[in-house]
Scaffold this active site. Structure first.
Site, PDB file in Angstrom:
ATOM      1  CE1 TYR B  94      -4.124  -1.771   0.239  1.00  0.00           C
ATOM      2  CE2 TYR B  94      -3.159  -2.949   2.076  1.00  0.00           C
ATOM      3  CZ  TYR B  94      -4.168  -2.802   1.140  1.00  0.00           C
ATOM      4  OH  TYR B  94      -5.213  -3.695   1.113  1.00  0.00           O
ATOM      5  CE1 TYR B 471      -9.534  -3.505   2.235  1.00  0.00           C
ATOM      6  CE2 TYR B 471      -9.522  -2.249   4.279  1.00  0.00           C
ATOM      7  CZ  TYR B 471      -9.034  -3.286   3.511  1.00  0.00           C
ATOM      8  OH  TYR B 471      -8.046  -4.093   4.020  1.00  0.00           O
ATOM      9  NE  ARG B 472      -4.688  -0.683   4.501  1.00  0.00           N
ATOM     10  CZ  ARG B 472      -4.150  -1.657   5.239  1.00  0.00           C
ATOM     11  NH1 ARG B 472      -4.756  -2.824   5.315  1.00  0.00           N
ATOM     12  NH2 ARG B 472      -3.033  -1.471   5.891  1.00  0.00           N
TER      13      ARG B 472
END
Lengths: 329, 514
Positions: B94, B471-472
């Site tokens: 991420y 969501y991310r």
């Protein structure tokens, strides 16, 4: 704990005639005020339990011997190279590796491991407050269709991608001529965070490391050097994914009769590309034989000659993917 | 390249940055202000298909106290220096520890690593942001406190503060981490220190036991955001159950996933199965025991035939359903009966326990994570293709069987178009379902890196158009995802940002907020 430590000092103690061999400089080479707080005592090898461990270690050992012999004090015994092998891999032994780094302050590590372990190892190095001098991602594939297509735009089967602090810590220029000797097409890309410290030389005019290459420079927003053999500068850009329309100036070309031959003179010859890699990474880690080109990015593209293609096809690379490191703690 | 810094914040001259660095050094000491390239290099490496130079920091600061952070923020406000805060920085896939934008200063809170309180009776912890799961795990074990953690895949090296603030998840019944967060201390951009919930009340001892306090609930605005710097974090721990039974159910057809989710949903909602259920595709399981190159050569995604062979060779399911039962032996015996009856009806799934699978490495790591133990084996995924590229694609849907095959089919189709494999899993939360896909690619191959970027962009575009929100996401695509949630939400985010951080010094770009 199955972290296995041993000393290794074998290989070619007679050394060789590295064209740019010098005194190992085991001190940090950074630019900022926080860069010289650690004096490096010794060098060690971390093997991450990969299929290439042995070959990589052979190259490391040879390089360590060469550099030790080059120290210049004939009566001094070189410090044995400490080797740590992670028998079950880093993902299982993450705590032990953290402790290893925490208890080896003043050590410069050369390491090799799989890509998953490498992602975690980078985090461990940062957490330990370590210095990451170089990190290389290495891929050899046995994608036959890509091989045959290398005549056009497909990347070579053997690829190296390095992020290094500066050309002084980057193995590309040491590795490239040794790969040429294997007659297999390859590419190397190196990105540098900082420039090499000036020693009064210009970047141009020095091609001792790899005389088979034509060398080009581009002085756009990102000072870039590209060294090509068997491909045009435009093809080279395409194979590296760089902008083909960039303007390039040639600053070095092969000497007559050099093209296609290995010209670096030394007694040690790698049995395969992984050994050559271990050798190059270690010399760079020891600060020996690197080429200080003043650029932010450097690339090498080598395409084997047509007559060598069949040979390349027959001895097609085994599939290997792994990461190498030079770090200090 | 003439600068003494490897990057500078956008719009900041070297002279101004020199002055800021001098001021930072006065607060922290020279040794805690990092500008040397070799010290900054470990912060830069990302797995995203964009040049690392786009996420190169200018400096890293090691703060150890709230007072230091207040002073750092004053300096940032003075010089308009953007600062990107990390706790342990293990946001692998991420964006890791790298800032969202080139030149931002990383505020690294790893040295703020005190475990301030662990209450055995009320089962909660209060920690500083640099505390890792491993540290807390050891603390609990050494004191025999009888409490379990819930950890994400990076377990040992990650920490509860950073993971929860990014709304990460784990695999125990406490796996929806923000749901079990209780009380934060936050340093605001103007230096004020806010304690959320009951923490603002002098002499209160309920900061870590009652979430809501009085008035608008604020904790949520400090997750996935850039409105403050969390310096203390409270959360609930799970009392260790007297018995624990992990299991796997293996299915052999991709179409079976509809049945799996339909059976699983009521078991989750009524609490028979208390933890989030992972339904892992064979290609998500395989990297623990196999390599892609054993089954594929040449360009393009792996074929269904090769996947079948892999499944057969390694005794996997096409779908591998992981869940666990927790409680007393009696509770588990009762719930086990319900689970086996529910999944046994169709005869399609093979239900296996620890005893059945022996030392199966995939089961071992899942079983460890479902009891909150430290285990990093999931990162074997990065060896599947190799070459160092990874991005997590994470759309959310309703927990219905009908939401599975169409998502999987669409994802496979887009991945295949770009020559990439489907390494995916569905996670049945309770009423929601996360579809987690690791988009793995080779960063040494420029064409594949470009394809990975285009693929991920297309996944986001196509899925959001069909109502599947992400969501991310990694820091290269934060703006894109933020835009999929529409202009009104973005404007509200921006309004809050302007009010709380008028100079925009805190993590510009986080979740697309500036």
């Amino acid at each position: 704990m199955d972290v296995n430590r041993r000393n290794l000092m074998k290989g070619i103690l007679a050394g060789g005639t590295l064209t740019m061999c010098g005194i190992p400089r085991l001190t940090t080479a950074g630019m900022g005020p926080d860069s010289d707080t650690v004096k490096i005592r010794t060098c060690a090898l971390l093997l991450g339990n990969t299929p290439v461990d042995d070959a990589f270690a052979n190259g490391v050992s040879a390089a360590y011997s060469v550099s030790s012999a080059g120290i210049g004090n004939a009566s001094a015994q070189p410090t044995p190279l400490e080797v740590v092998k992670l028998k079950s891999g880093l993902l299982v032994k993450v705590r032990q590796v953290s402790e290893l780094l925490a208890t080896s302050r003043g050590m410069r590590w050369v390491a090799v491991m799989d890509d998953a372990s490498a992602a975690v190892f980078t985090e461990i190095v940062r957490t330990a407050g370590g210095r990451l001098l170089s990190r290389g991602t290495h891929v050899s594939s046995r994608n036959v269709s890509a091989y045959s297509a290398f005549q056009s735009d497909s990347p070579p089967l053997l690829r190296h991608l390095w992020a290094s602090v500066s050309p002084e810590q980057s193995p590309g220029a040491i590795l490239a001529p040794r790969l040429v000797g294997n007659h297999k097409s390859f590419s190397i890309v190196e990105d540098f965070l900082g420039e090499a410290r000036s020693n009064g030389e210009t970047s141009s005019g020095s091609h001792l490391f790899a005389p088979v290459f034509r060398s080009y420079e581009s002085t756009g927003p990102l000072a870039t050097h590209l060294h090509c053999s068997g491909v045009s500068v435009s093809e080279g850009c395409g194979l590296l994914g760089w902008n083909r329309s960039q303007r390039w100036t040639e600053f070095s070309s092969p000497r007559d009769g050099d093209e296609g031959t290995q010209t670096v003179q030394e007694n040690w010859h790698p049995a395969n590309w992984v050994e050559a890699l271990g050798y190059a990474v270690t010399l760079a880690g020891l600060g020996v034989g690197t080429l200080q080109e003043y650029c932010a990015r450097r690339g090498f593209v080598y395409r084997a000659r047509q007559g060598e293609w069949r040979n390349m096809y027959e001895s097609i690379f085994s599939e290997e993917r792994f990461t190498s490191f030079i770090v200090e703690v | 390249m003439a600068s003494k810094y490897i990057a500078l914040p956008k719009g900041i001259s070297e002279q101004t940055f020199d002055a800021a660095v001098r001021d930072f050094s006065r607060v922290l000491g020279d040794e805690s202000v990092l500008t040397a390239p070799e010290r900054l290099a470990p912060y830069i490496k990302t797995m995203m298909p964009v040049p690392d130079s786009e996420h190169t920091l200018s400096a890293a600061l090691m703060a150890t106290t709230v007072e230091q952070i207040q002073k750092i923020l004053a300096i940032c406000n003075k010089y308009k220096i953007p600062i990107w805060t990390i706790s342990t920085g293990k946001n692998l896939g991420y964006g890791s520890a790298a800032p969202a934008e080139r030149g931002q200063v990383v505020l690294d809170l790893k040295r703020m690593n005190r475990i301030l309180e662990v209450d055995k009776d009320l089962a909660y912890a209060l920690v500083e942001p640099g505390v890792t799961y491993q540290q807390l795990y050891d603390y609990i074990k050494e004191r025999n406190l009888g409490l379990w953690l819930s950890v994400p895949a990076p377990s040992a090296i990650a920490g509860p503060t950073g993971n929860t603030l990014d709304r990460g998840v784990g695999y125990t019944p406490y796996g929806e981490h923000f749901l079990f967060a209780c009380g934060m201390e936050v340093v605001l951009a103007n230096g004020d220190v806010l304690r959320t919930g009951m923490g603002s009340l002098p002499n209160s001892n309920t900061w870590q036991v009652f979430k809501w306090g009085y008035g608008p609930y604020l904790d949520g605005i400090f997750t996935q955001s850039n409105y403050g710097i969390v310096t203390k974090f409270g959360f609930w721990l799970m009392p260790a159950p007297s018995a624990y039974r992990p299991f796997v159910i293996r299915y052999q057809n991709e179409e079976d996933i509809e049945e799996i989710v339909e059976i699983m949903r009521p078991l989750r909602i009524n609490g028979v199965i208390p933890n989030a259920v992972v339904i892992a595709h064979a290609l998500y399981e395989a990297p623990v025991i196999a390599r892609r190159s054993d089954y594929v050569t040449g360009p393009g995604s792996i074929s269904d035939v090769a996947v079948r062979k892999l499944v057969k060779d390694h005794n996997l399911g096409i779908w591998n359903v992981y869940a666990a039962l927790y409680g007393t032996e009696e509770q588990i015996a009762l719930n086990w009966k319900i689970v086996t009856q529910a999944f046994g009806k169709s005869g399609r799934g093979q239900i296996l326990t620890q005893q059945d699978v022996g030392d199966d490495p995939a089961f071992a790591y899942r079983a460890a994570l479902m009891r909150g133990d430290m285990n990093l084996q999931e990162f074997s995924l990065y060896n599947w293709r190799g070459g160092g590229g990874s991005m997590w694609f994470a759309p959310v849907s309703q927990a219905r069987g009908s939401e599975t095959l169409k998502q999987m089919s669409l994802t496979k189709q887009i991945l295949a178009k770009h020559g990439l494999d489907y390494s995916g899993e569905f996670i049945v939360g309770m009423r929601d379902m996360h579809h987690i896909v690791d988009v793995l690619y080779d960063k040494t191959d420029p064409a594949q890196e470009k394809a990975a970027y285009q693929c991920f962009d297309e996944l986001l575009t196509v899925f959001s158009a069909q109502g599947y929100g992400t969501y991310r996401v990694n820091s290269a695509f934060m703006d894109k995802v933020a835009s999929t949630y529409g202009p009104v939400q973005r404007q509200v985010h921006k309004t809050l940002k302007k009010a709380l951080d008028p100079n925009g010094i805190l993590a510009p770009g986080k979740s697309g907020i500036r």
